[in-house]
Design a protein around this motif. Structure first.
Motif, PDB file in Angstrom:
ATOM      1  N   ILE A  13      -3.674   0.976   7.095  1.00  0.00           N
ATOM      2  CA  ILE A  13      -3.416   1.726   6.610  1.00  0.00           C
ATOM      3  C   ILE A  13      -2.123   2.219   7.647  1.00  0.00           C
ATOM      4  O   ILE A  13      -1.328   3.270   6.831  1.00  0.00           O
ATOM      5  N   GLU A  14      -1.927   2.822   8.320  1.00  0.00           N
ATOM      6  CA  GLU A  14      -1.528   3.385   9.481  1.00  0.00           C
ATOM      7  C   GLU A  14      -0.300   2.995  10.087  1.00  0.00           C
ATOM      8  O   GLU A  14       0.765   3.434   9.460  1.00  0.00           O
ATOM      9  N   LEU A  15      -0.203   2.123  10.095  1.00  0.00           N
ATOM     10  CA  LEU A  15       0.953   0.629  10.519  1.00  0.00           C
ATOM     11  C   LEU A  15       1.930   0.820   9.362  1.00  0.00           C
ATOM     12  O   LEU A  15       3.053   0.246   9.471  1.00  0.00           O
ATOM     13  N   SER A  16       1.268   0.244   8.237  1.00  0.00           N
ATOM     14  CA  SER A  16       1.430  -0.013   7.200  1.00  0.00           C
ATOM     15  C   SER A  16       2.713   1.977   6.427  1.00  0.00           C
ATOM     16  O   SER A  16       3.543   1.354   6.041  1.00  0.00           O
ATOM     17  N   LYS A  17       2.289   2.914   6.575  1.00  0.00           N
ATOM     18  CA  LYS A  17       2.164   4.125   5.878  1.00  0.00           C
ATOM     19  C   LYS A  17       3.970   3.817   6.735  1.00  0.00           C
ATOM     20  O   LYS A  17       4.695   3.901   5.773  1.00  0.00           O
ATOM     21  N   ASN A  18       3.549   4.551   8.600  1.00  0.00           N
ATOM     22  CA  ASN A  18       4.762   4.328   9.356  1.00  0.00           C
ATOM     23  C   ASN A  18       5.788   3.016   9.471  1.00  0.00           C
ATOM     24  O   ASN A  18       6.966   3.277   8.477  1.00  0.00           O
ATOM     25  N   HIS A  58      -7.708  -6.698   1.999  1.00  0.00           N
ATOM     26  CA  HIS A  58      -6.357  -7.319   0.970  1.00  0.00           C
ATOM     27  C   HIS A  58      -6.756  -6.330  -0.043  1.00  0.00           C
ATOM     28  O   HIS A  58      -5.984  -6.395  -0.909  1.00  0.00           O
ATOM     29  N   GLY A  59      -7.342  -5.399  -0.752  1.00  0.00           N
ATOM     30  CA  GLY A  59      -7.504  -4.868  -1.377  1.00  0.00           C
ATOM     31  C   GLY A  59      -6.090  -3.479  -1.765  1.00  0.00           C
ATOM     32  O   GLY A  59      -5.433  -3.364  -2.034  1.00  0.00           O
ATOM     33  N   PHE A  60      -6.235  -3.292  -0.023  1.00  0.00           N
ATOM     34  CA  PHE A  60      -4.703  -2.498   0.185  1.00  0.00           C
ATOM     35  C   PHE A  60      -3.772  -2.998   0.086  1.00  0.00           C
ATOM     36  O   PHE A  60      -2.566  -2.740  -0.329  1.00  0.00           O
ATOM     37  N   THR A  61      -3.978  -4.063   1.063  1.00  0.00           N
ATOM     38  CA  THR A  61      -2.099  -4.544   0.890  1.00  0.00           C
ATOM     39  C   THR A  61      -1.756  -5.074  -0.718  1.00  0.00           C
ATOM     40  O   THR A  61      -0.646  -4.809  -1.290  1.00  0.00           O
ATOM     41  N   LEU A  64      -0.664  -1.605  -2.269  1.00  0.00           N
ATOM     42  CA  LEU A  64       0.111  -1.101  -1.506  1.00  0.00           C
ATOM     43  C   LEU A  64       1.717  -1.611  -2.516  1.00  0.00           C
ATOM     44  O   LEU A  64       2.730  -1.411  -2.406  1.00  0.00           O
ATOM     45  N   SER A  65       1.570  -3.193  -2.463  1.00  0.00           N
ATOM     46  CA  SER A  65       2.363  -3.760  -2.542  1.00  0.00           C
ATOM     47  C   SER A  65       3.099  -3.431  -4.451  1.00  0.00           C
ATOM     48  O   SER A  65       4.472  -3.668  -4.685  1.00  0.00           O
ATOM     49  N   ARG A  66       2.067  -2.956  -4.711  1.00  0.00           N
ATOM     50  CA  ARG A  66       2.089  -1.998  -6.517  1.00  0.00           C
ATOM     51  C   ARG A  66       3.093  -1.091  -6.038  1.00  0.00           C
ATOM     52  O   ARG A  66       4.112  -0.746  -6.768  1.00  0.00           O
TER      53      ARG A  66
END
Length: 141
Positions: A13-18, A58-61, A64-66
């Protein structure tokens, strides 16, 4: 439980956010999260919390894609099966069980996972979004 989430979910989550914060102004980017084949199912007892965290990745991915697709940032995942690493050597006590769960009967190599990640990062993969590529030697076949 908290430790498992802190190791397996929070960093994703943190890396994706950054990464997203840097990509949004450019209106382009690729976020590729690494999960596990355990994000697809529960083939073994005794690893319930680990499985729950991989389902979370898996769900977060997908979610976030949406959110980021509207600014041409794709978010995908790669779910490796048994891969030879320092933490998971091919000769570990549980390795024979793991090998039997794959249709190829062996562990994969880090390079095979890296190849999947690289393919999702290509400009030609711009229409792949919210997907998870499973690199598991037929574990989920």
């Amino acid at each position: 439980m908290t430790r498992c989430i802190g190791i397996s979910v929070r960093p994703v989550i943190e890396l994706s956010k950054n990464a997203a914060q840097r990509m949004i102004p450019q209106k382009w980017g690729r976020i590729i999260n690494i999960g596990s084949v355990f994000g697809e199912g529960a083939p073994l007892p005794g690893v319930t919390m680990y499985i729950a965290t991989k389902f979370a990745v898996h769900g977060f991915t997908r979610g976030l894609s949406r959110e980021l697709g509207v600014v041409e940032i794709t978010v995908n995942g790669v779910q490796p099966g048994p891969i030879v690493t320092e933490m998971s050597p091919e000769n570990a006590p549980h390795s024979e069980v793991m090998k039997k769960l794959t249709s190829l009967g062996c562990y994969g190599r880090v390079e095979e996972v890296a190849s999947a990640v690289a393919s999702l990062a290509l400009p030609e993969s711009a229409y792949i979004n919210g997907e998870t590529l499973t690199v598991d030697g037929g574990w989920n076949a």
